[in-house]
Design a protein around this motif. Structure first.
Motif, PDB file in Angstrom:
ATOM      1  N   ARG A  90     -29.950  -0.361 -19.274  1.00  0.00           N
ATOM      2  CA  ARG A  90     -29.712  -0.896 -20.624  1.00  0.00           C
ATOM      3  C   ARG A  90     -28.228  -1.127 -20.946  1.00  0.00           C
ATOM      4  O   ARG A  90     -27.887  -2.153 -21.528  1.00  0.00           O
ATOM      5  CB  ARG A  90     -30.356  -0.004 -21.688  1.00  0.00           C
ATOM      6  CG  ARG A  90     -31.879   0.179 -21.507  1.00  0.00           C
ATOM      7  CD  ARG A  90     -32.548   0.730 -22.755  1.00  0.00           C
ATOM      8  NE  ARG A  90     -32.553  -0.230 -23.836  1.00  0.00           N
ATOM      9  CZ  ARG A  90     -31.735  -0.229 -24.848  1.00  0.00           C
ATOM     10  NH1 ARG A  90     -30.852   0.737 -24.968  1.00  0.00           N
ATOM     11  NH2 ARG A  90     -31.783  -1.185 -25.764  1.00  0.00           N
TER      12      ARG A  90
ATOM     13  N   GLY B 233     -44.738  -5.130 -32.177  1.00  0.00           N
ATOM     14  CA  GLY B 233     -43.904  -3.916 -32.234  1.00  0.00           C
ATOM     15  C   GLY B 233     -42.511  -4.283 -32.658  1.00  0.00           C
ATOM     16  O   GLY B 233     -42.326  -5.198 -33.464  1.00  0.00           O
TER      17      GLY B 233
ATOM     18  N   ARG C  40     -40.632   1.394 -28.248  1.00  0.00           N
ATOM     19  CA  ARG C  40     -39.383   2.145 -28.380  1.00  0.00           C
ATOM     20  C   ARG C  40     -39.441   3.225 -29.473  1.00  0.00           C
ATOM     21  O   ARG C  40     -38.979   4.345 -29.262  1.00  0.00           O
ATOM     22  CB  ARG C  40     -38.268   1.168 -28.716  1.00  0.00           C
ATOM     23  CG  ARG C  40     -36.888   1.774 -28.709  1.00  0.00           C
ATOM     24  CD  ARG C  40     -35.852   0.811 -29.303  1.00  0.00           C
ATOM     25  NE  ARG C  40     -36.005  -0.564 -28.905  1.00  0.00           N
ATOM     26  CZ  ARG C  40     -35.365  -1.132 -27.871  1.00  0.00           C
ATOM     27  NH1 ARG C  40     -34.511  -0.431 -27.164  1.00  0.00           N
ATOM     28  NH2 ARG C  40     -35.567  -2.387 -27.579  1.00  0.00           N
TER      29      ARG C  40
ATOM     30  N   ARG D  86     -51.329 -15.467 -29.625  1.00  0.00           N
ATOM     31  CA  ARG D  86     -49.992 -15.033 -30.022  1.00  0.00           C
ATOM     32  C   ARG D  86     -49.238 -16.244 -30.537  1.00  0.00           C
ATOM     33  O   ARG D  86     -49.041 -17.218 -29.806  1.00  0.00           O
ATOM     34  CB  ARG D  86     -49.239 -14.399 -28.866  1.00  0.00           C
ATOM     35  CG  ARG D  86     -47.801 -14.093 -29.271  1.00  0.00           C
ATOM     36  CD  ARG D  86     -47.168 -13.053 -28.439  1.00  0.00           C
ATOM     37  NE  ARG D  86     -45.750 -12.922 -28.705  1.00  0.00           N
ATOM     38  CZ  ARG D  86     -44.925 -12.284 -27.901  1.00  0.00           C
ATOM     39  NH1 ARG D  86     -45.383 -11.746 -26.790  1.00  0.00           N
ATOM     40  NH2 ARG D  86     -43.654 -12.178 -28.203  1.00  0.00           N
TER      41      ARG D  86
ATOM     42  N   LYS E 276     -44.990  -0.429 -21.954  1.00  0.00           N
ATOM     43  CA  LYS E 276     -43.872  -0.878 -21.123  1.00  0.00           C
ATOM     44  C   LYS E 276     -42.618  -0.057 -21.413  1.00  0.00           C
ATOM     45  O   LYS E 276     -41.745   0.065 -20.582  1.00  0.00           O
ATOM     46  CB  LYS E 276     -43.599  -2.363 -21.342  1.00  0.00           C
ATOM     47  CG  LYS E 276     -43.168  -2.696 -22.756  1.00  0.00           C
ATOM     48  CD  LYS E 276     -42.602  -4.094 -22.870  1.00  0.00           C
ATOM     49  CE  LYS E 276     -43.669  -5.179 -22.865  1.00  0.00           C
ATOM     50  NZ  LYS E 276     -44.515  -5.168 -24.085  1.00  0.00           N
TER      51      LYS E 276
ATOM     52  N   GLY F  68     -39.668  -9.503 -31.684  1.00  0.00           N
ATOM     53  CA  GLY F  68     -38.492  -9.010 -30.971  1.00  0.00           C
ATOM     54  C   GLY F  68     -38.488  -7.498 -30.938  1.00  0.00           C
ATOM     55  O   GLY F  68     -39.464  -6.856 -31.318  1.00  0.00           O
TER      56      GLY F  68
ATOM     57  N   LEU G 263     -39.922  -2.091 -33.854  1.00  0.00           N
ATOM     58  CA  LEU G 263     -39.140  -1.250 -34.767  1.00  0.00           C
ATOM     59  C   LEU G 263     -38.041  -0.515 -34.015  1.00  0.00           C
ATOM     60  O   LEU G 263     -38.290   0.170 -33.022  1.00  0.00           O
ATOM     61  CB  LEU G 263     -40.057  -0.251 -35.483  1.00  0.00           C
ATOM     62  CG  LEU G 263     -40.983  -0.885 -36.533  1.00  0.00           C
ATOM     63  CD1 LEU G 263     -42.079   0.079 -36.945  1.00  0.00           C
ATOM     64  CD2 LEU G 263     -40.168  -1.328 -37.753  1.00  0.00           C
TER      65      LEU G 263
ATOM     66  N   HIS H 275     -45.181 -11.073 -32.249  1.00  0.00           N
ATOM     67  CA  HIS H 275     -44.224 -10.024 -31.874  1.00  0.00           C
ATOM     68  C   HIS H 275     -42.879 -10.707 -31.877  1.00  0.00           C
ATOM     69  O   HIS H 275     -42.635 -11.580 -31.049  1.00  0.00           O
ATOM     70  CB  HIS H 275     -44.540  -9.431 -30.493  1.00  0.00           C
ATOM     71  CG  HIS H 275     -43.473  -8.493 -30.021  1.00  0.00           C
ATOM     72  ND1 HIS H 275     -43.337  -7.227 -30.521  1.00  0.00           N
ATOM     73  CD2 HIS H 275     -42.462  -8.660 -29.143  1.00  0.00           C
ATOM     74  CE1 HIS H 275     -42.288  -6.649 -29.955  1.00  0.00           C
ATOM     75  NE2 HIS H 275     -41.741  -7.492 -29.112  1.00  0.00           N
TER      76      HIS H 275
ATOM     77  N   ILE I 107     -33.667  -9.718 -26.269  1.00  0.00           N
ATOM     78  CA  ILE I 107     -34.899  -9.072 -26.740  1.00  0.00           C
ATOM     79  C   ILE I 107     -35.401  -9.657 -28.055  1.00  0.00           C
ATOM     80  O   ILE I 107     -36.164  -9.043 -28.770  1.00  0.00           O
ATOM     81  CB  ILE I 107     -34.752  -7.531 -26.832  1.00  0.00           C
ATOM     82  CG1 ILE I 107     -33.522  -7.132 -27.650  1.00  0.00           C
ATOM     83  CG2 ILE I 107     -34.687  -6.914 -25.435  1.00  0.00           C
ATOM     84  CD1 ILE I 107     -33.398  -5.629 -27.868  1.00  0.00           C
TER      85      ILE I 107
ATOM     86  N   MET J 139     -37.624   0.740 -16.348  1.00  0.00           N
ATOM     87  CA  MET J 139     -36.814  -0.380 -15.857  1.00  0.00           C
ATOM     88  C   MET J 139     -35.974   0.025 -14.652  1.00  0.00           C
ATOM     89  O   MET J 139     -35.102  -0.732 -14.207  1.00  0.00           O
ATOM     90  CB  MET J 139     -35.911  -0.911 -16.979  1.00  0.00           C
ATOM     91  CG  MET J 139     -36.692  -1.557 -18.111  1.00  0.00           C
ATOM     92  SD  MET J 139     -35.626  -2.249 -19.417  1.00  0.00           S
ATOM     93  CE  MET J 139     -35.098  -3.782 -18.668  1.00  0.00           C
TER      94      MET J 139
HETATM   95  N1  LLP Z   1     -45.523  -5.950 -28.056  1.00  0.00           N
HETATM   96  C1  LLP Z   1     -45.075  -6.939 -27.256  1.00  0.00           C
HETATM   97  C2  LLP Z   1     -45.904  -8.133 -27.067  1.00  0.00           C
HETATM   98  C3  LLP Z   1     -43.828  -6.806 -26.603  1.00  0.00           C
HETATM   99  O1  LLP Z   1     -43.390  -7.783 -25.831  1.00  0.00           O
HETATM  100  C4  LLP Z   1     -43.051  -5.633 -26.804  1.00  0.00           C
HETATM  101  C5  LLP Z   1     -41.755  -5.459 -26.150  1.00  0.00           C
HETATM  102  C6  LLP Z   1     -43.577  -4.626 -27.646  1.00  0.00           C
HETATM  103  C7  LLP Z   1     -44.807  -4.822 -28.257  1.00  0.00           C
HETATM  104  C8  LLP Z   1     -42.851  -3.350 -27.898  1.00  0.00           C
HETATM  105  O2  LLP Z   1     -41.608  -3.548 -28.486  1.00  0.00           O
HETATM  106  P1  LLP Z   1     -40.795  -2.270 -29.009  1.00  0.00           P
HETATM  107  O3  LLP Z   1     -41.603  -1.644 -30.104  1.00  0.00           O
HETATM  108  O4  LLP Z   1     -40.610  -1.337 -27.886  1.00  0.00           O
HETATM  109  O5  LLP Z   1     -39.519  -2.851 -29.479  1.00  0.00           O
HETATM  110  N2  LLP Z   1     -36.116  -3.714 -22.359  1.00  0.00           N
HETATM  111  C9  LLP Z   1     -35.635  -3.963 -23.698  1.00  0.00           C
HETATM  112  C10 LLP Z   1     -36.777  -4.130 -24.676  1.00  0.00           C
HETATM  113  C11 LLP Z   1     -37.769  -5.186 -24.274  1.00  0.00           C
HETATM  114  C12 LLP Z   1     -38.945  -5.306 -25.197  1.00  0.00           C
HETATM  115  C13 LLP Z   1     -39.988  -6.211 -24.645  1.00  0.00           C
HETATM  116  N3  LLP Z   1     -41.187  -6.339 -25.438  1.00  0.00           N
HETATM  117  C14 LLP Z   1     -34.668  -2.857 -24.100  1.00  0.00           C
HETATM  118  O6  LLP Z   1     -34.423  -1.962 -23.297  1.00  0.00           O
HETATM  119  O7  LLP Z   1     -34.112  -2.898 -25.191  1.00  0.00           O
END
Ligand code: LLP
Length: 420
Positions: A312, A238, A276, A149, A60, A201, A240, A199, A162, A377
């Motif tokens: 963002r 995720g 991210r 989950r 995503k 945040g 980090l 997960h 988030i 997005m």
């Molecule tokens: N796994 C699950 C179940 C998730 O919901 C997400 C992100 C991830 C992994 C990955 O998270 P990351 O490693 O990218 O932090 N649009 C927002 C961030 C939304 C994150 C949603 N879930 C932003 O632009 O900051």
């Protein structure tokens, strides 16, 4: 090597001047560095060396198929949240056996295609979904590997929009209700509950919330095993964070050392779902200055990139460094500047009250750390076509998604014949 840096007075992506991409592809445009994508993924691979663990890229964050492919060929799996993402992951060459399906509101139709595709695991987020998935699996004549989950109720200390692992968040099953949910899952013949998932945040830069959440999950695994469930997978999720401004990201190696410490003898295969951290600093958004409006309170620099391209800043009050593509020479006085888009909303800004060198119409600006949750997005608000995505590899580049044409944009509408 820092992929986005001034070389000879010009901001480059690896060895390609961004001004060249702007000239040849137009602006606005997203530009990604393949070297940085690979480096970021390798950091995870190195850090899990010797652990029974795997990485599922949370696509995503950036779902361009070229990006997914880059990670896929390095061995990554995919963390998906919709049928669309499943189709993209498969199209990009990630095998179903390395795809995990998360998501708080999966529809029966989505579960059906996931079951038929034979995904590695489905992370279930509610009791109703357990029943729904069991029915879907039974109809398909399959038994499906699932994790539940669990919401461990910790505060990840990140932006409210988030953070996901607190009791008041919509995600997962409350940790106190989890044993009952597993007991129910065990009665469903077409589900095989083999793991736990969490997960908590996104954009997390503190270790303690992770440690706390992992400890709670660890205890849960003990409780579940004592109740007779054969749990041997733990999806840590995720989240980090990266450095947008002055945040100090957790070193991956240090994070994994903590995970190892906390899960050492748990006997679970671990899985991580970074989004991210793999792509955020591997991308920039470039835009061109359209007009400069010196004001009384501050100067407005209107660029051709807007909130529909990168939401963002306005959605999360997020900071993205913005630099002119041409390196400022000497000691130029900075001006308090709002860098805004042309959309008719006051929320349409990329930066506010930012000290910037003077900019003029035609100048190119570079919005840093836009590789995650940028293009994915984006919308076509104000009938602005989706912007192109470009992948740079050394001194070459490829357009990995062309700019949407007006024909494509307008041609998607249908006007009923009876609207005369
Ligand atoms: N796994 C699950 C179940 C998730 O919901 C997400 C992100 C991830 C992994 C990955 O998270 P990351 O490693 O990218 O932090 N649009 C927002 C961030 C939304 C994150 C949603 N879930 C932003 O632009 O900051």
């Amino acid at each position: 090597m820092e992929p986005f840096a001034y070389r000879g007075g010009e901001m480059h992506a690896e060895s390609v001047p961004l001004s060249r991409i702007a000239r040849e592809v137009g602006t606005p445009a997203y530009v990604y560095s393949l070297a940085r994508l690979r480096e970021n993924y390798r950091a995870f691979v190195d850090a899990i060396d010797g652990m029974d663990a795997e990485v599922h890229y949370a696509m995503k964050a950036n779902s361009n198929q070229a990006v997914i492919r880059a990670f896929g060929v390095m061995g990554a799996g995919a963390d998906i949240v919709s049928e669309g993402e499943m189709r993209r992951a498969l199209a990009a060459g990630v095998p179903a056996s390395r795809i995990v399906f998360s998501g708080v509101g999966k529809k029966p139709s989505e579960l059906r295609v996931a079951v038929e595709a034979g995904l590695q695991q489905i992370n279930v987020e509610s009791r109703a979904e357990l029943d729904m998935l069991d029915a879907v699996a039974r109809a398909a004549g399959k038994v499906v590997d699932i994790a539940i989950r669990v919401n461990p109720d910790v505060d990840a200390g990140t932006h409210a929009k988030i953070t996901t692992g607190r009791k008041e968040n919509k995600f997962g099953i409350d940790i106190d209700l989890a044993p009952e949910a597993y007991a129910h899952a065990a009665t469903l013949p077409n589900l095989r509950p083999i793991g736990v998932a969490m997960h908590i945040g996104s954009q997390i830069v503190n270790l303690e919330p992770y440690r706390q959440a992992i400890r709670r999950m660890r205890e849960l695994v003990g409780t579940l095993r004592a109740a007779g469930h054969a749990i041997d997978r733990f999806d840590v999720g995720g989240g980090l964070g990266i450095s947008y401004r002055d945040e100090v990201p957790l070193p991956i190696a240090g994070f994994m050392a903590m995970v190892r410490e906390e899960t050492g003898n748990l006997g679970c295969r671990l899985s991580f779902e970074p989004g991210r951290r793999l792509v955020g600093d591997a991308g920039v958004l470039i835009g061109e200055v359209v007009v400069v409006k010196p004001g009384v309170a501050r100067t407005f620099v209107v660029v051709d990139a807007a909130m529909n391209d990168l939401i963002r800043p306005t959605l999360y009050e997020a900071w993205h460094d913005i630099l002119p593509a041409r390196e400022p020479v000497g000691n130029v006085a900075k001006i308090v500047t709002d860098i805004v888009g042309p959309i008719c909303e006051s929320g349409d800004f990329l930066a506010q009250k930012r000290d910037m060198p003077p900019l003029a119409a035609g100048d190119l600006v570079v919005v840093k750390s836009a590789g995650a949750y940028g293009a994915t997005m984006a919308s076509t608000y104000n009938t602005r076509p989706l912007v192109p995505e470009v992948l740079v590899d050394g001194d070459r580049y490829a357009v990995v998604r062309p700019r949407q044409t007006y024909d494509e944009l307008l041609g998607a509408d249908r006007v009923p014949a009876w609207l005369e």
